[in-house]
Design a protein around this motif. Structure first.
Motif, PDB file in Angstrom:
ATOM      1  N   ALA A  10       1.381 -26.221 -10.843  1.00 50.14           N
ATOM      2  CA  ALA A  10       0.215 -25.489 -11.336  1.00 50.14           C
ATOM      3  C   ALA A  10      -0.232 -26.092 -12.664  1.00 50.14           C
ATOM      4  CB  ALA A  10       0.570 -24.019 -11.508  1.00 50.14           C
ATOM      5  N   PRO A  11      -1.521 -25.947 -12.969  1.00 53.22           N
ATOM      6  CA  PRO A  11      -2.018 -26.457 -14.257  1.00 53.22           C
ATOM      7  C   PRO A  11      -1.202 -25.872 -15.409  1.00 53.22           C
ATOM      8  CG  PRO A  11      -3.850 -25.734 -12.876  1.00 53.22           C
ATOM      9  CD  PRO A  11      -2.598 -25.326 -12.163  1.00 53.22           C
ATOM     10  N   GLY A  12      -0.945 -26.690 -16.414  1.00 52.76           N
ATOM     11  CA  GLY A  12      -0.211 -26.223 -17.584  1.00 52.76           C
ATOM     12  C   GLY A  12       1.280 -26.491 -17.519  1.00 52.76           C
ATOM     13  N   THR A  13       1.773 -26.993 -16.382  1.00 53.74           N
ATOM     14  CA  THR A  13       3.196 -27.311 -16.293  1.00 53.74           C
ATOM     15  C   THR A  13       3.541 -28.436 -17.267  1.00 53.74           C
ATOM     16  OG1 THR A  13       3.243 -26.661 -13.973  1.00 53.74           O
ATOM     17  CG2 THR A  13       5.022 -28.099 -14.729  1.00 53.74           C
ATOM     18  N   GLY A  14       4.686 -28.320 -17.927  1.00 52.42           N
ATOM     19  CA  GLY A  14       5.096 -29.312 -18.916  1.00 52.42           C
ATOM     20  C   GLY A  14       5.381 -30.662 -18.282  1.00 52.42           C
ATOM     21  N   ARG A  15       5.170 -31.703 -19.076  1.00 49.58           N
ATOM     22  CA  ARG A  15       5.354 -33.062 -18.597  1.00 49.58           C
ATOM     23  C   ARG A  15       6.822 -33.351 -18.236  1.00 49.58           C
ATOM     24  NH1 ARG A  15       2.323 -36.778 -16.015  1.00 49.58           N
ATOM     25  NH2 ARG A  15       3.951 -38.285 -15.565  1.00 49.58           N
ATOM     26  N   GLY A  16       7.746 -32.704 -18.924  1.00 40.75           N
ATOM     27  CA  GLY A  16       9.170 -32.958 -18.689  1.00 40.75           C
ATOM     28  C   GLY A  16       9.584 -32.659 -17.257  1.00 40.75           C
ATOM     29  N   LEU A  17       9.086 -31.560 -16.719  1.00 41.07           N
ATOM     30  CA  LEU A  17       9.435 -31.189 -15.342  1.00 41.07           C
ATOM     31  C   LEU A  17       8.816 -32.163 -14.349  1.00 41.07           C
ATOM     32  CD1 LEU A  17      10.700 -29.339 -13.275  1.00 41.07           C
ATOM     33  CD2 LEU A  17       8.800 -27.739 -13.582  1.00 41.07           C
ATOM     34  N   VAL A  18       7.589 -32.576 -14.610  1.00 47.13           N
ATOM     35  CA  VAL A  18       6.927 -33.548 -13.738  1.00 47.13           C
ATOM     36  C   VAL A  18       7.705 -34.865 -13.742  1.00 47.13           C
ATOM     37  CG1 VAL A  18       4.799 -34.853 -13.330  1.00 47.13           C
ATOM     38  CG2 VAL A  18       4.679 -32.473 -14.132  1.00 47.13           C
ATOM     39  N   ASP A  19       8.059 -35.323 -14.935  1.00 43.07           N
ATOM     40  CA  ASP A  19       8.775 -36.604 -15.051  1.00 43.07           C
ATOM     41  C   ASP A  19      10.144 -36.552 -14.365  1.00 43.07           C
ATOM     42  OD1 ASP A  19       6.712 -37.720 -16.431  1.00 43.07           O
ATOM     43  OD2 ASP A  19       7.648 -37.561 -18.401  1.00 43.07           O
ATOM     44  N   TRP A  20      10.828 -35.439 -14.531  1.00 41.66           N
ATOM     45  CA  TRP A  20      12.157 -35.303 -13.908  1.00 41.66           C
ATOM     46  C   TRP A  20      12.029 -35.347 -12.387  1.00 41.66           C
ATOM     47  CZ3 TRP A  20      15.096 -30.717 -11.966  1.00 41.66           C
ATOM     48  CH2 TRP A  20      16.450 -31.003 -11.777  1.00 41.66           C
ATOM     49  N   THR A  21      10.962 -34.754 -11.864  1.00 40.40           N
ATOM     50  CA  THR A  21      10.728 -34.757 -10.420  1.00 40.40           C
ATOM     51  C   THR A  21      10.434 -36.173  -9.929  1.00 40.40           C
ATOM     52  OG1 THR A  21       9.883 -32.499 -10.577  1.00 40.40           O
ATOM     53  CG2 THR A  21       9.312 -33.742  -8.593  1.00 40.40           C
ATOM     54  N   ILE A  22       9.601 -36.898 -10.634  1.00 38.13           N
ATOM     55  CA  ILE A  22       9.294 -38.288 -10.255  1.00 38.13           C
ATOM     56  C   ILE A  22      10.574 -39.129 -10.248  1.00 38.13           C
ATOM     57  CG2 ILE A  22       8.125 -40.405 -11.033  1.00 38.13           C
ATOM     58  CD1 ILE A  22       5.851 -38.558 -12.048  1.00 38.13           C
ATOM     59  N   ARG A  23      11.399 -38.916 -11.255  1.00 44.62           N
ATOM     60  CA  ARG A  23      12.658 -39.655 -11.345  1.00 44.62           C
ATOM     61  C   ARG A  23      13.552 -39.380 -10.143  1.00 44.62           C
ATOM     62  NH1 ARG A  23      17.143 -38.204 -13.880  1.00 44.62           N
ATOM     63  NH2 ARG A  23      16.240 -36.617 -15.233  1.00 44.62           N
ATOM     64  N   GLN A  24      13.655 -38.108  -9.746  1.00 41.02           N
ATOM     65  CA  GLN A  24      14.454 -37.782  -8.561  1.00 41.02           C
ATOM     66  C   GLN A  24      13.894 -38.480  -7.334  1.00 41.02           C
ATOM     67  OE1 GLN A  24      15.964 -33.999  -7.472  1.00 41.02           O
ATOM     68  NE2 GLN A  24      15.681 -33.130  -9.498  1.00 41.02           N
ATOM     69  N   LEU A  25      12.590 -38.515  -7.216  1.00 47.62           N
ATOM     70  CA  LEU A  25      11.955 -39.158  -6.061  1.00 47.62           C
ATOM     71  C   LEU A  25      12.259 -40.648  -6.037  1.00 47.62           C
ATOM     72  CD1 LEU A  25       8.578 -37.250  -6.343  1.00 47.62           C
ATOM     73  CD2 LEU A  25      10.171 -37.053  -4.437  1.00 47.62           C
ATOM     74  N   LEU A  26      12.240 -41.287  -7.202  1.00 47.76           N
ATOM     75  CA  LEU A  26      12.533 -42.726  -7.257  1.00 47.76           C
ATOM     76  C   LEU A  26      14.000 -42.997  -6.925  1.00 47.76           C
ATOM     77  CD1 LEU A  26      10.441 -43.783 -10.360  1.00 47.76           C
ATOM     78  CD2 LEU A  26      10.114 -44.539  -8.006  1.00 47.76           C
ATOM     79  N   ASP A  27      14.867 -42.054  -7.248  1.00 48.61           N
ATOM     80  CA  ASP A  27      16.290 -42.277  -6.991  1.00 48.61           C
ATOM     81  C   ASP A  27      16.672 -42.037  -5.536  1.00 48.61           C
ATOM     82  OD1 ASP A  27      16.869 -43.107  -9.508  1.00 48.61           O
ATOM     83  OD2 ASP A  27      17.625 -41.197 -10.228  1.00 48.61           O
ATOM     84  N   SER A  28      15.846 -41.310  -4.802  1.00 50.21           N
ATOM     85  CA  SER A  28      16.129 -41.136  -3.381  1.00 50.21           C
ATOM     86  C   SER A  28      15.717 -42.396  -2.639  1.00 50.21           C
ATOM     87  CB  SER A  28      15.386 -39.909  -2.847  1.00 50.21           C
ATOM     88  OG  SER A  28      15.992 -38.731  -3.358  1.00 50.21           O
ATOM     89  N   GLY A  29      16.045 -42.455  -1.359  1.00 50.76           N
ATOM     90  CA  GLY A  29      15.747 -43.646  -0.577  1.00 50.76           C
ATOM     91  C   GLY A  29      14.287 -43.722  -0.158  1.00 50.76           C
TER      92      GLY A  29
END
Lengths: 254, 254, 254
Positions: B154-173
């Motif tokens: 949702a709009p207003g979500t902090g960048r830290g949570l978004v970045d952590w999610t992207i990182r998890q996605l990159l670490d998966s196959g």
């Protein structure tokens, strides 16, 4: 093999080198990796063990046992399994674990080095602050860490180290938050007179999390304790200035 | 032990607490860690199992079996190995897996909670969009995720949570990209009338990935299904507002 | 099982597909994950093995054996344990390992593809530069990598890929820094005339770490060697342009 099983929990550790043994205990929520820049120097003439304690890093993240007594019990089993009698070097709450271990089982510990360790948390307002911190960690863990963690480092620390620390914290479990509440009432000073193991408080001059008053007060309560101040460092001198930290540790453990 | 072996694949899971059992299935490419802020509350009176499904997180990343049928087969073996009959809570494609599992093996599932789950992907243009998405994921996986993932929140979500999610996605196959193409033709609505297990569609009001029309349409096709809307949340309410998500789940699973 | 034990060290690998075998060796400090965007295409008609070599990724991070000879010895055992005779594709220092393996044990290697590989490090000034680099990595590992790693990529590369690479480097161990110093004196050219295995130097046109002069000079010293230049790519073409890299590899290994 980099894992051992204690109290039905799989703990990750690394174990390298030969010589007098150093056991490193990281602070809340990070992992044994925080010591890494100090290790190539130390491993030349020490056996160096870094442990991810329960709930952190690559160790299991169980929902129970996340107490001072629980982690200390894991340390007893770890030391017995590895058949070592180490100098235990603990950062922040890791220094608290080291102290409690040495109080309970002095036969297992050669020396304690408490690095920017709480020792005790000044009672003024901490209970309320920690209650609020725990609420915010549930509501927005990433954002709360982004607000808080930069404060662990001395001014001028690069963003890369701060970000890497936040990432480690996010990758560890959440059940360890319980330790915060337990720490607010932690007060070892009456018992420190019975500490049968040498202790040094190694502390960053600019630590904004645990003021220098804390180790000084603890040292005053402990027969033979020393305080060693690292100039220019904040709460995690082993990461902020690995070279100065390692040199200080060599002096202490000589 | 936090790993089990199913269909020649090692899956990582965490299992804590006692009480009615909740099995959590994350969305595409993340891991069981996405549920973490909800767990300390739930584990007080539930058995909570979080699974990294095939190709994600700390589980193996095999090149085959990355299909709806393949993951569902893993879930059957996981549930049988753990001897549980859980409420299965699945986020996004994880809710699709939960639904298919309940259709195929209602004896293994107490209840389904489909969290911002596709249910079906509206056919208009999806096949072409997913084809383009898969191409871009090959050409520039990191950049494509950086463009796309902020839209999950949702709009207003902090960048830290978004970045952590992207990182998890990159670490998966990457083999899990196959699931996208399969999903474009997924249409469960004719079969949902046969669902023999209670289902609730728990959905973020502001989900920009799967509009509310999707769970509403699925619920209309399923006898007794309910839709529960979480105000102010996007596609991953368990991360955006863990407290509201956990409260809703308690109401649903009561 | 994605781990094997060689020389008392646990190495992580992934192994998928059937057909002619490709063994991928990443560069300094990253992991087998750097190849991931190339794999879904290749695994359709190859057996693909990606290895995290000693000290990197999810493999053990031992304090010893971090030498060219040590890693090469691990490769011998890995290949024998997997019973393969692969085309060995190595990036940067990984190509150096592949070359040394092929020189020592040509019976184990079908072909070498050295991707932006040092081959040899021009002697001018490198010893001093690497000495300085190693010092800075101790003093501020995160900051040093943030300064350096962007240079690995061609201009215009997205920040997400650079950041993900830095993160992988921080998660690997630090004992591998030893390899840098050893590499400064590495000079294979006199020995390349004895290479009994076909070799191709696959090199990014814009590589700012290892100039094209290096593989050209090595190829001139090796009977039958070829140089294949990837237009627009820097030091890690498999990450910068996976589609072009995979196509080139298919041509080379056809």
């Amino acid at each position: 093999m980099p894992f051992l099983e204690v109290n039905e929990t799989r703990l990750h550790y690394e174990d390298a080198g030969t010589g007098p043994t150093l056991l490193f205990l990281h602070g809340w929520g990070t992992s044994g990796r925080v010591w890494q820049s100090c290790l190539p120097d130390l491993v030349r003439d020490h056996r160096v063990v870094t442990l991810d304690w329960r709930g952190c890093g690559r160790s299991d993240h169980p929902a129970d046992g996340n107490t001072i007594a629980g982690v200390t019990a894991d340390l007893v089993q770890t030391i017995e399994a590895l058949r070592i009698k180490p100098t235990v070097v603990g950062s922040s709450i890791g220094g608290l674990f080291a102290t409690e271990l040495a109080l309970a089982r002095p036969d297992l510990v050669e020396r304690v080095v408490a690095v920017d360790s709480p020792g005790y948390w000044p009672s003024t307002g901490m209970l309320e602050k920690v209650h609020d911190l725990r609420k915010r960690l549930v509501d927005d863990r990433a954002g709360t860490l982004e607000d808080w963690v930069p404060n662990w480092f001395a001014p001028g620390t690069g963003r890369g180290l701060v970000d890497w620390t936040i990432r480690q914290l996010l990758d560890s479990g959440v059940y360890i938050d319980e330790l915060f509440t337990e720490c607010t009432t932690y007060e070892p000073r009456r018992r420190l007179k019975d500490l049968a193991v040498p202790i040094t408080y190694l502390h960053g001059e600019l630590d904004a999390e645990i003021p220098l008053e804390v180790p000084r007060s603890c040292a005053a309560a402990t027969p033979g304790a020393r305080v060693h101040v690292l100039a220019g460092c904040g709460h995690v001198p082993h990461q902020e200035n690995p070279r100065a930290f390692t040199a200080a540790l060599r002096t202490i453990a000589a």
